[in-house]
Design a protein around this motif. Sequence first.
Motif, PDB file in Angstrom:
ATOM      1  N   GLY A  39     -13.262   0.110  -4.460  1.00  0.00           N
ATOM      2  CA  GLY A  39     -12.462  -0.955  -3.867  1.00  0.00           C
ATOM      3  C   GLY A  39     -11.300  -0.427  -3.043  1.00  0.00           C
ATOM      4  O   GLY A  39     -11.202   0.757  -2.737  1.00  0.00           O
ATOM      5  N   THR A  40     -10.404  -1.357  -2.678  1.00  0.00           N
ATOM      6  CA  THR A  40      -9.266  -1.057  -1.816  1.00  0.00           C
ATOM      7  C   THR A  40      -7.980  -1.191  -2.604  1.00  0.00           C
ATOM      8  O   THR A  40      -7.817  -2.128  -3.386  1.00  0.00           O
ATOM      9  N   ARG A  41      -7.060  -0.263  -2.382  1.00  0.00           N
ATOM     10  CA  ARG A  41      -5.796  -0.287  -3.104  1.00  0.00           C
ATOM     11  C   ARG A  41      -4.703   0.355  -2.246  1.00  0.00           C
ATOM     12  O   ARG A  41      -4.989   1.225  -1.429  1.00  0.00           O
ATOM     13  N   PRO A  42      -3.438  -0.061  -2.455  1.00  0.00           N
ATOM     14  CA  PRO A  42      -2.339   0.591  -1.726  1.00  0.00           C
ATOM     15  C   PRO A  42      -2.188   2.040  -2.189  1.00  0.00           C
ATOM     16  O   PRO A  42      -2.449   2.375  -3.351  1.00  0.00           O
ATOM     17  N   ALA A  43      -1.786   2.893  -1.271  1.00  0.00           N
ATOM     18  CA  ALA A  43      -1.549   4.285  -1.646  1.00  0.00           C
ATOM     19  C   ALA A  43      -0.216   4.453  -2.365  1.00  0.00           C
ATOM     20  O   ALA A  43       0.007   5.455  -3.035  1.00  0.00           O
ATOM     21  N   ASP A  44       0.693   3.450  -2.236  1.00  0.00           N
ATOM     22  CA  ASP A  44       2.008   3.486  -2.887  1.00  0.00           C
ATOM     23  C   ASP A  44       2.758   4.765  -2.552  1.00  0.00           C
ATOM     24  O   ASP A  44       3.161   5.545  -3.426  1.00  0.00           O
ATOM     25  N   LEU A  45       2.966   4.983  -1.261  1.00  0.00           N
ATOM     26  CA  LEU A  45       3.681   6.176  -0.822  1.00  0.00           C
ATOM     27  C   LEU A  45       5.167   6.062  -1.140  1.00  0.00           C
ATOM     28  O   LEU A  45       5.763   4.998  -0.983  1.00  0.00           O
ATOM     29  N   GLY A  87       1.559 -10.179   7.408  1.00  0.00           N
ATOM     30  CA  GLY A  87       1.799 -11.431   6.712  1.00  0.00           C
ATOM     31  C   GLY A  87       1.207 -11.384   5.319  1.00  0.00           C
ATOM     32  O   GLY A  87       0.542 -10.425   4.938  1.00  0.00           O
ATOM     33  N   PRO A  88       1.404 -12.413   4.533  1.00  0.00           N
ATOM     34  CA  PRO A  88       0.938 -12.397   3.144  1.00  0.00           C
ATOM     35  C   PRO A  88      -0.574 -12.367   3.011  1.00  0.00           C
ATOM     36  O   PRO A  88      -1.085 -11.997   1.965  1.00  0.00           O
ATOM     37  N   ARG A  89      -1.307 -12.761   4.062  1.00  0.00           N
ATOM     38  CA  ARG A  89      -2.771 -12.758   3.974  1.00  0.00           C
ATOM     39  C   ARG A  89      -3.359 -11.736   4.940  1.00  0.00           C
ATOM     40  O   ARG A  89      -4.351 -11.993   5.605  1.00  0.00           O
ATOM     41  N   ARG A  90      -2.694 -10.604   5.022  1.00  0.00           N
ATOM     42  CA  ARG A  90      -3.178  -9.546   5.908  1.00  0.00           C
ATOM     43  C   ARG A  90      -4.629  -9.215   5.580  1.00  0.00           C
ATOM     44  O   ARG A  90      -4.980  -8.994   4.420  1.00  0.00           O
ATOM     45  N   PRO A  91      -5.508  -9.154   6.589  1.00  0.00           N
ATOM     46  CA  PRO A  91      -6.951  -9.012   6.326  1.00  0.00           C
ATOM     47  C   PRO A  91      -7.359  -7.564   6.021  1.00  0.00           C
ATOM     48  O   PRO A  91      -8.224  -7.001   6.671  1.00  0.00           O
ATOM     49  N   THR A  92      -6.724  -6.969   5.018  1.00  0.00           N
ATOM     50  CA  THR A  92      -7.007  -5.568   4.723  1.00  0.00           C
ATOM     51  C   THR A  92      -8.438  -5.365   4.264  1.00  0.00           C
ATOM     52  O   THR A  92      -9.147  -4.479   4.750  1.00  0.00           O
ATOM     53  N   GLU A  93      -8.884  -6.165   3.311  1.00  0.00           N
ATOM     54  CA  GLU A  93     -10.231  -6.010   2.774  1.00  0.00           C
ATOM     55  C   GLU A  93     -11.275  -6.167   3.869  1.00  0.00           C
ATOM     56  O   GLU A  93     -12.195  -5.359   4.001  1.00  0.00           O
ATOM     57  N   GLU A  94     -11.129  -7.210   4.673  1.00  0.00           N
ATOM     58  CA  GLU A  94     -12.090  -7.456   5.743  1.00  0.00           C
ATOM     59  C   GLU A  94     -12.082  -6.304   6.737  1.00  0.00           C
ATOM     60  O   GLU A  94     -13.132  -5.823   7.173  1.00  0.00           O
ATOM     61  N   ALA A  95     -10.884  -5.846   7.088  1.00  0.00           N
ATOM     62  CA  ALA A  95     -10.775  -4.780   8.080  1.00  0.00           C
ATOM     63  C   ALA A  95     -11.406  -3.495   7.579  1.00  0.00           C
ATOM     64  O   ALA A  95     -12.143  -2.819   8.313  1.00  0.00           O
ATOM     65  N   LEU A  96     -11.143  -3.164   6.350  1.00  0.00           N
ATOM     66  CA  LEU A  96     -11.625  -1.889   5.839  1.00  0.00           C
ATOM     67  C   LEU A  96     -13.116  -1.905   5.519  1.00  0.00           C
ATOM     68  O   LEU A  96     -13.696  -0.869   5.240  1.00  0.00           O
ATOM     69  N   ARG A  97     -13.743  -3.073   5.584  1.00  0.00           N
ATOM     70  CA  ARG A  97     -15.199  -3.127   5.421  1.00  0.00           C
ATOM     71  C   ARG A  97     -15.929  -3.052   6.756  1.00  0.00           C
ATOM     72  O   ARG A  97     -17.163  -3.038   6.798  1.00  0.00           O
ATOM     73  N   ALA A  98     -15.186  -3.000   7.859  1.00  0.00           N
ATOM     74  CA  ALA A  98     -15.817  -2.918   9.178  1.00  0.00           C
ATOM     75  C   ALA A  98     -16.637  -1.634   9.273  1.00  0.00           C
ATOM     76  O   ALA A  98     -16.265  -0.601   8.715  1.00  0.00           O
ATOM     77  N   PRO A  99     -17.771  -1.668   9.978  1.00  0.00           N
ATOM     78  CA  PRO A  99     -18.665  -0.497  10.003  1.00  0.00           C
ATOM     79  C   PRO A  99     -18.017   0.756  10.591  1.00  0.00           C
ATOM     80  O   PRO A  99     -18.232   1.850  10.097  1.00  0.00           O
ATOM     81  N   ARG A 100     -17.219   0.594  11.648  1.00  0.00           N
ATOM     82  CA  ARG A 100     -16.653   1.751  12.330  1.00  0.00           C
ATOM     83  C   ARG A 100     -15.133   1.688  12.314  1.00  0.00           C
ATOM     84  O   ARG A 100     -14.532   0.610  12.265  1.00  0.00           O
ATOM     85  N   ALA A 101     -14.516   2.884  12.403  1.00  0.00           N
ATOM     86  CA  ALA A 101     -13.060   2.959  12.364  1.00  0.00           C
ATOM     87  C   ALA A 101     -12.434   2.165  13.505  1.00  0.00           C
ATOM     88  O   ALA A 101     -11.396   1.508  13.328  1.00  0.00           O
ATOM     89  N   ALA A 102     -13.043   2.197  14.698  1.00  0.00           N
ATOM     90  CA  ALA A 102     -12.482   1.473  15.841  1.00  0.00           C
ATOM     91  C   ALA A 102     -12.453  -0.028  15.586  1.00  0.00           C
ATOM     92  O   ALA A 102     -11.494  -0.714  15.969  1.00  0.00           O
ATOM     93  N   GLU A 103     -13.487  -0.566  14.941  1.00  0.00           N
ATOM     94  CA  GLU A 103     -13.508  -1.991  14.622  1.00  0.00           C
ATOM     95  C   GLU A 103     -12.483  -2.317  13.544  1.00  0.00           C
ATOM     96  O   GLU A 103     -11.806  -3.359  13.597  1.00  0.00           O
TER      97      GLU A 103
END
Length: 316
Positions: A233-239, A271-287
């Motif tokens: 899954g996806t998680r913050p790196a907490d830098l 914003g509070p609903r930043r599409p992180t999950e959706e973005a990180l499931r994109a097939p390519r890094a550019a997308e």
Amino acid sequence: MRSGVLVSTRTALAGATGNALVMGVAEVSTPLGWVLLPGLLGVSTRPRVAALISAWAAVLLAASVVVPVVPGHRADPWALGASVASLAAVPLLALARRRRGERAVARVPAPRDVAVFTMPAGTGRAALAVCRAPGEVAAAVPLRRGGLRVLLGVAHGATLARPEHTRALESAFRDEAPRGRSLPRVAGALDGLVRDIAPGGYLAATLVEVSPEGRVTLLRCGGPDATAHAADGTRPADLPDAGPLGLTGTATSVAEAPAGIRRLAVAPAAGPRRPTEEALRAPRAAEAVVALTRRPGGGRRTGPALVVDLPPDPPA
């Protein structure tokens, strides 16, 4: 974009001067002795500096011929011609070296309100999105053997956020990043520049380094946190956050990305609903990086953003 480890202007000038003194004292008159070190120093720096080094080496060479206090460079036409031709070629070689690094970076198709660039990142690939928002600061520097350093941030303060000043910050990063200095030292140079340009302004930034082996190191200076995507899954790196550049002094809180990640994203919160999950499931890094710049509900994009894709570890 630039690649490799660059020699500073001061070091190159000092090296060319020292070489001329040593050659003169040692009574070396061969063209190779007078030209080789300045040539190597010139090729290892930026084209403009290479031209300066070549010109300075030519002045020293001419002085050794015109003022023969000690035996210097040979005065015969063949020797002088060989040295002049060699020094003239140095800026051209430095320019060719820079263009090789630039060819590693490719601009890819993207929506009109965002520019996306892809480049090698260690054992994987990276995509950098630039949205041309006010105060946006973004620069990527490919390094030797596929390494990469990236600066992402936003300049705060009316003076620091001017386009000429954000460009100066990006240029300073491009100059500092290839020199082999640690991320804290690069951040320290940027911190000093921010204070010089706009006392009271600050740069909220995150610096990212990808080694040729694919190890990712980050330095957060008031900038966006990283998000890691792995098989579980996806998680913050907490830098750890060292605070913005220009306000808190030299940053030292360097952190490594979590082991086993397949994709790492660094982008400002939209914003509070930043599409992180959706973005990180994109097939390519550019997308994925384009999706990270999109605000919830539409509106102007928020950037800059970086996505680094790393291949899975090879089986043991």
